[in-house]
Scaffold this motif. Structure first.
Motif, mmCIF file in Angstrom:
data_model
loop_
_atom_site.group_PDB
_atom_site.id
_atom_site.type_symbol
_atom_site.label_atom_id
_atom_site.label_comp_id
_atom_site.label_asym_id
_atom_site.label_seq_id
_atom_site.Cartn_x
_atom_site.Cartn_y
_atom_site.Cartn_z
ATOM 1 N N CYS A 24 0.812 -1.221 0.000
ATOM 2 C CA CYS A 24 0.000 0.000 0.000
ATOM 3 C C CYS A 24 0.846 1.272 0.000
ATOM 4 C CB CYS A 24 -0.953 0.003 1.199
ATOM 5 S SG CYS A 24 -0.118 -0.168 2.800
ATOM 6 N N LEU A 30 -1.942 0.378 -4.236
ATOM 7 C CA LEU A 30 -3.298 0.598 -3.721
ATOM 8 C C LEU A 30 -4.343 0.207 -4.763
ATOM 9 C CD1 LEU A 30 -2.556 3.952 -1.906
ATOM 10 C CD2 LEU A 30 -3.430 1.909 -0.786
ATOM 11 N N THR A 43 -4.469 2.647 3.420
ATOM 12 C CA THR A 43 -3.228 3.253 2.940
ATOM 13 C C THR A 43 -2.072 2.946 3.887
ATOM 14 O OG1 THR A 43 -3.595 5.310 4.164
ATOM 15 C CG2 THR A 43 -4.488 5.205 1.925
ATOM 16 N N SER A 46 0.987 7.193 7.177
ATOM 17 C CA SER A 46 1.761 8.319 6.657
ATOM 18 C C SER A 46 2.180 9.285 7.755
ATOM 19 C CB SER A 46 0.973 9.065 5.576
ATOM 20 O OG SER A 46 -0.184 9.667 6.127
ATOM 21 N N ASN A 74 7.265 6.213 3.798
ATOM 22 C CA ASN A 74 5.994 6.541 3.134
ATOM 23 C C ASN A 74 6.190 7.758 2.256
ATOM 24 O OD1 ASN A 74 4.477 9.077 4.605
ATOM 25 N ND2 ASN A 74 5.799 8.003 6.051
ATOM 26 N N TYR A 80 -1.153 10.453 -0.098
ATOM 27 C CA TYR A 80 -2.238 9.500 0.181
ATOM 28 C C TYR A 80 -3.598 10.194 0.265
ATOM 29 C CZ TYR A 80 1.785 6.578 1.087
ATOM 30 O OH TYR A 80 2.981 5.902 0.955
ATOM 31 N N TYR A 83 -4.859 10.762 -3.234
ATOM 32 C CA TYR A 83 -5.363 9.500 -3.785
ATOM 33 C C TYR A 83 -6.730 9.170 -3.201
ATOM 34 C CZ TYR A 83 -6.171 4.519 -4.240
ATOM 35 O OH TYR A 83 -6.771 3.311 -4.479
ATOM 36 N N PHE A 97 -7.879 5.276 5.829
ATOM 37 C CA PHE A 97 -6.734 6.172 5.704
ATOM 38 C C PHE A 97 -5.921 6.086 6.994
ATOM 39 C CE2 PHE A 97 -4.332 10.067 5.604
ATOM 40 C CZ PHE A 97 -4.155 10.350 4.268
#
Length: 310
Positions: A24, A30, A43, A46, A74, A80, A83, A97
Motif C-alpha cells: 500500500c 493501492l 493506505t 503516513s 511513506n 495519500y 489518492y 486512511f
C-alpha cells in the motif's frame, strides 16, 4: 452474501483487508488492492512529510512469519490524501486512511487536515509503530494515549479507529479498555507486530535485518496466539459501539475464522499478503466460506464473538 459485514454502519462484501504497511506504499499498489477481492483496503501509515525509513535489509520473510524494521517509509500525507479524495469519487472498494505521526502534534495536525478535507472514509490512527529508532510506542504510555485522544476528539468528528500494539498483561487490557471506552472510537485494530524481536542466521552468526542491530517487529504465524488473545481481551472489555479489527497471523480461512470467533468484525492481513500478493483475499475468503458451510453458518454474525470457555 454469507460474508457480508457491517462495520462503522457501512456494509462490506467481506471482512478482509490489507494491514497498513503491506502492498500500500504507492498508488499502483493501492490500485491492486482496489481491484482485488478484499472487502476494504487501507493506505500506508503516513507522516506529514515523505520518509525514506530505515536502511535495508529491513524486512525478511521467515518460516513462520516475518521480521521487519521499516521505520515508517511513506510518500507523505498529501500523496495519500490526494489518492483517497480521487478514489472516493468512484468508490467501489471502501478505503481506510492510516496516519502515524512522529509526535502528538504531528498526529493532531494530520487529523485536522483530514477533518477539514472532503475525505468521508474511516481514519486509522496508528499508536503502535515499534520500528522508529528513539521513538517509543505511544500506546504503551497510557497517560499519553489518553491525553492525545482527549485533544483529538475536541475537533475530530469523522470515523476514527486506533491501531494498538499487543499487550501481555490482563491489567493492561483493563487499563487500556477503560481509557478507550471514554471516547467515541469507531474501532480498535489489534495487533501490530510484536516489537523488538530478534531473529538470527546461525550459519552466518548474524542478525538478518540491518536497523537497530537486528531488532524488529515480528509478524505472521508467530504472533497469532498473541493477536487472538488481544482481540478477545478487547472484545470482552470494550463497549459494543467500538468494533474490533483482528490483525496478526492470518494466512488461512481457519485463522480468519478464529479471529472472528474471538470477536473481530474486520480482518487485516500483513505478512501473508506480502508473501502471496493480493490474490490471497480470494483464497482466504473461499477457505472461510468452506468452514462456514461445513458448520452450517449462514452469516459471520452467527458465530462472531461466540468463543466458548471450558
Amino acid at each position: 452474501m454469507k460474508q457480508e459485514t457491517i462495520f462503522a454502519h457501512a456494509k462490506f462484501s467481506n471482512p478482509f483487508m490489507n494491514a497498513s504497511g503491506v502492498h500500500c506504499m504507492t498508488i499502483e499498489e493501492l490500485k491492486d488492492l482496489e481491484k482485488s477481492e478484499a472487502g476494504a483496503y487501507i493506505t500506508k501509515s503516513s507522516t506529514l512529510e515523505k520518509r525514506e525509513g530505515n536502511p535495508s535489509p529491513r524486512y525478511v520473510d521467515l518460516a513462520l512469519g516475518s521480521i521487519n524494521s521499516m521505520g515508517l517509509p511513506n510518500l507523505g500525507f498529501h500523496y495519500y490524501l490526494d489518492y483517497a479524495l480521487e478514489q472516493q469519487k468512484h468508490q467501489e472498494t471502501p478505503l481506510f486512511f492510516s496516519i502515524a505521526g512522529m509526535s502528538q502534534e504531528e498526529n493532531i495536525e494530520m487529523l485536522k487536515l483530514i477533518q477539514d478535507s472532503a475525505f468521508s472514509g474511516i481514519t486509522e490512527l496508528n499508536l503502535s509503530c515499534p520500528n522508529v529508532p528513539g521513538k517509543p510506542q505511544m500506546a504503551y504510555d497510557f497517560q499519553a494515549t489518553e491525553d492525545l485522544l482527549k485533544k483529538v476528539f475536541i475537533f475530530f468528528k469523522k470515523p476514527l479507529g486506533v491501531k494498538l500494539p499487543p499487550y501481555f498483561d490482563l491489567v493492561h487490557f483493563d487499563q487500556m479498555a477503560d481509557i478507550l471506552n471514554n471516547f467515541p472510537l469507531t474501532y480498535v485494530n489489534s495487533v501490530n507486530s510484536i516489537g523488538n524481536a530478534l531473529f538470527i542466521d546461525s550459519k552466518e552468526e548474524a542478525v538478518v535485518i540491518k536497523p537497530k542491530n537486528g531488532f524488529g517487529g515480528l509478524g505472521g504465524q508467530y504472533i497469532k496466539p498473541t493477536a487472538l488473545a488481544n482481540v478477545r481481551a478487547f472484545y470482552t472489555r470494550l463497549k459494543p459501539e467500538i468494533q474490533i479489527i483482528g490483525t496478526g497471523g492470518i494466512e488461512t480461512g481457519r485463522d480468519a475464522f478464529e479471529h472472528l470467533l474471538c470477536g473481530a468484525t474486520m480482518l487485516q492481513i500483513g505478512t501473508a499478503l506480502h508473501k502471496e500478493g493480493p490474490g490471497i483475499f480470494a483464497r482466504i475468503s473461499k477457505e472461510l466460506q468452506e468452514i462456514m458451510d461445513e458448520k452450517g453458518y449462514r452469516s459471520i454474525d452467527e458465530f462472531r464473538g461466540k468463543l466458548k470457555s471450558l
